[in-house]
Design a protein around this motif. Structure first.
Motif, PDB file in Angstrom:
ATOM      1  N   GLU A  39       0.833  -1.208   0.000  1.00  0.00           N
ATOM      2  CA  GLU A  39       0.000   0.000   0.000  1.00  0.00           C
ATOM      3  C   GLU A  39       0.867   1.257   0.000  1.00  0.00           C
ATOM      4  N   ALA A  40       1.910   1.275   0.824  1.00  0.00           N
ATOM      5  CA  ALA A  40       2.760   2.459   0.913  1.00  0.00           C
ATOM      6  C   ALA A  40       3.477   2.745  -0.403  1.00  0.00           C
ATOM      7  N   VAL A  95       9.659   6.932  -2.915  1.00  0.00           N
ATOM      8  CA  VAL A  95       9.070   5.591  -2.852  1.00  0.00           C
ATOM      9  C   VAL A  95       9.832   4.734  -1.849  1.00  0.00           C
ATOM     10  N   ALA A 146       9.016   5.956   1.638  1.00  0.00           N
ATOM     11  CA  ALA A 146       7.680   5.519   2.054  1.00  0.00           C
ATOM     12  C   ALA A 146       7.697   4.053   2.463  1.00  0.00           C
ATOM     13  N   ALA A 179       2.341   6.334  -7.205  1.00  0.00           N
ATOM     14  CA  ALA A 179       1.258   6.961  -7.965  1.00  0.00           C
ATOM     15  C   ALA A 179       1.150   8.455  -7.691  1.00  0.00           C
ATOM     16  N   THR A 180       1.881   8.930  -6.683  1.00  0.00           N
ATOM     17  CA  THR A 180       1.828  10.349  -6.303  1.00  0.00           C
ATOM     18  C   THR A 180       3.070  11.099  -6.751  1.00  0.00           C
ATOM     19  N   SER A 190       2.673   1.589  -3.454  1.00  0.00           N
ATOM     20  CA  SER A 190       1.713   1.864  -4.530  1.00  0.00           C
ATOM     21  C   SER A 190       1.192   3.298  -4.446  1.00  0.00           C
ATOM     22  N   ARG A 191       0.857   3.715  -3.241  1.00  0.00           N
ATOM     23  CA  ARG A 191       0.344   5.071  -3.066  1.00  0.00           C
ATOM     24  C   ARG A 191       1.393   6.113  -3.431  1.00  0.00           C
ATOM     25  N   GLN A 192       2.645   5.880  -2.987  1.00  0.00           N
ATOM     26  CA  GLN A 192       3.675   6.884  -3.236  1.00  0.00           C
ATOM     27  C   GLN A 192       4.085   6.933  -4.706  1.00  0.00           C
TER      28      GLN A 192
END
Length: 408
Positions: free
Chosen positions: A75-76, A298, A301, A82-83, A78-80
């Motif tokens: 999750e960490a 990334v 994170a 994508a940001t 993937s979220r980062q």
């Protein structure tokens, strides 16, 4: 499938044998051809390209702290990604700041952080700090331990006391004097006011997971304080809960001047850190050191997710408990090839009575367990920190038969 540009799906469809052949044709021969081709992981298990399952007891050389595909890490990252995936050191990104602050909070000592991509880069940073200190104070040499391992770049290799990987690449840029690990008297003789820094591992990893004698690091700290030498501790492999504490030096209650981290910090993502305490944290001037990818958001994170999960899930206590179960179980095995077990937490070595570690590694692989022949007479076991007692018991139940296969 032919050609060298297949898609991810093509790669996953290939057999282990064909991938090893293509590996051998495409890569430099420095690794040989590894025997296992993992394609998927979940928790403490890996599956190879032929669909065989293994209990992973090496965790990517003590890297995969949370095992494989841990939801918090997925999750960490993937979220980062994508940001914001990358900024370089020309800009500040929030994840790197949060990670540096988190590390300093866990260390409970004033310091400054440099983020890198690997352990050897963290040690290069530490060496440059020590060189700067030496030039500013007129100190001319460094001290490290025999059989130590600090990395393979030329600076880190200067500090590495393993002749088998060191000698063919000299001469080296630093004057390093080697002493036996754990011998405080030898260290005291070697460290004079002309010594800039002492580089040591709190437990020697590549030497075969060799812990220090009781009181050794208290003596090391006193020697460095008496002479003014910096104490640099390489915790590339031993930190981030691996021994049951956040950092292995906490077993001895000492605080280094410089600390290096990597491996388990990123849980599988490439990240390293060099922490300078006190004056060592402010020794660099602008432009003295840098890294294009160091502090990558990334990777930062991912590291924060690892630290948060270890704390939230009580993994330090878990490592101590399950590590004792594993060590006690190995020690209880009555077999002529096993002389004992050493190490701390979930970082252990099965010590053998003969140079048969490679055979034990191969037999364990055939039985569905991944271990590492770290020395000819020592088998390293460093599973993910999330390994369960039941999984440990599975290995302990199978280990006598593995040993019997090696010594029929």
């Amino acid at each position: 499938m032919t050609g060298a540009t297949g898609t991810g799906a093509d790669v996953l469809a290939a057999s282990a044998g064909s991938l090893r052949e293509r590996f051998e044709a495409a890569f430099m021969p420095n690794y040989g051809v590894p025997p296992v081709v993992p394609v998927r992981g979940e928790g403490c298990h890996l599956w190879d390209a032929d669909g065989r399952r293994y209990l992973d007891l090496i965790a990517g050389i003590a890297v995969s702290s949370l095992g494989h595909a841990h939801p918090a890490l997925v999750e960490a990252v993937s979220r980062q990604v994508a940001t914001l995936a990358h900024t370089s050191n020309l800009f500040v990104n929030e994840p790197e700041v949060l990670l540096a602050e988190r590390l300093l909070g866990l260390l409970k000592a004033p310091g400054r952080v440099f983020l890198a991509n690997s352990g050897t880069e963290a040690n290069e940073c530490a060496l440059k700090l020590a060189i700067s200190y030496g030039r500013n104070t007129g100190r001319k040499y460094f001290v490290a331990a025999e059989n130590s391992f600090h990395g393979r770049t030329l600076g880190a290799l200067s500090l590495t006391g393993k002749a088998s990987i060191r000698d063919q690449f000299g001469p080296f840029p630093a004057d390093v004097r080697f002493v036996p690990y754990g011998d405080a008297d030898a260290l005291k003789q070697a460290v004079t006011p002309d010594c800039a820094a002492v580089f040591l591992e709190p437990t020697q990893g590549e030497a075969g997971v060799v812990p220090p004698p009781d009181g050794y690091f208290t003596a090391v700290r006193e020697i460095c304080d008496a002479t003014g030498a910096l104490l640099v501790l390489d915790e590339i492999q031993s930190a981030i809960g691996r021994t049951g504490h956040w950092f292995a030096h906490q077993h001895d209650g000492v605080v280094p001047d410089v600390l290096t981290l990597a491996k388990g910090l990123g849980g599988g993502m490439p990240v390293g850190a060099c922490v300078g305490f006190g004056n060592a944290g402010t020794m660099f001037a602008k432009g003295d050191h840098g890294s294009t990818f160091g502090g990558n958001p990334v990777a930062a994170a991912a590291a924060r997710a690892v630290l948060d999960t270890i704390e939230r899930d009580g993994l330090l206590e878990h490592v101590r408990t399950v590590g004792k179960l594993l060590a006690d179980g190995i020690a209880a095995i009555d077999h002529p090839l096993v002389s004992g077990v050493r190490g701390r937490g979930l970082w252990l070595a099965v010590v053998l009575t003969a140079d048969r570690a490679a055979d034990v590694q191969a037999a364990a692989q055939r039985a569905g367990f991944l271990v590492n022949a770290v020395q000819p007479d020592a088998v390293r076991i460093a599973p993910p920190l999330v390994i369960t007692a039941e999984q440990v018991e599975t290995f302990l139940a199978a280990f006598p038969a593995i040993l019997a296969e090696v010594t029929p």
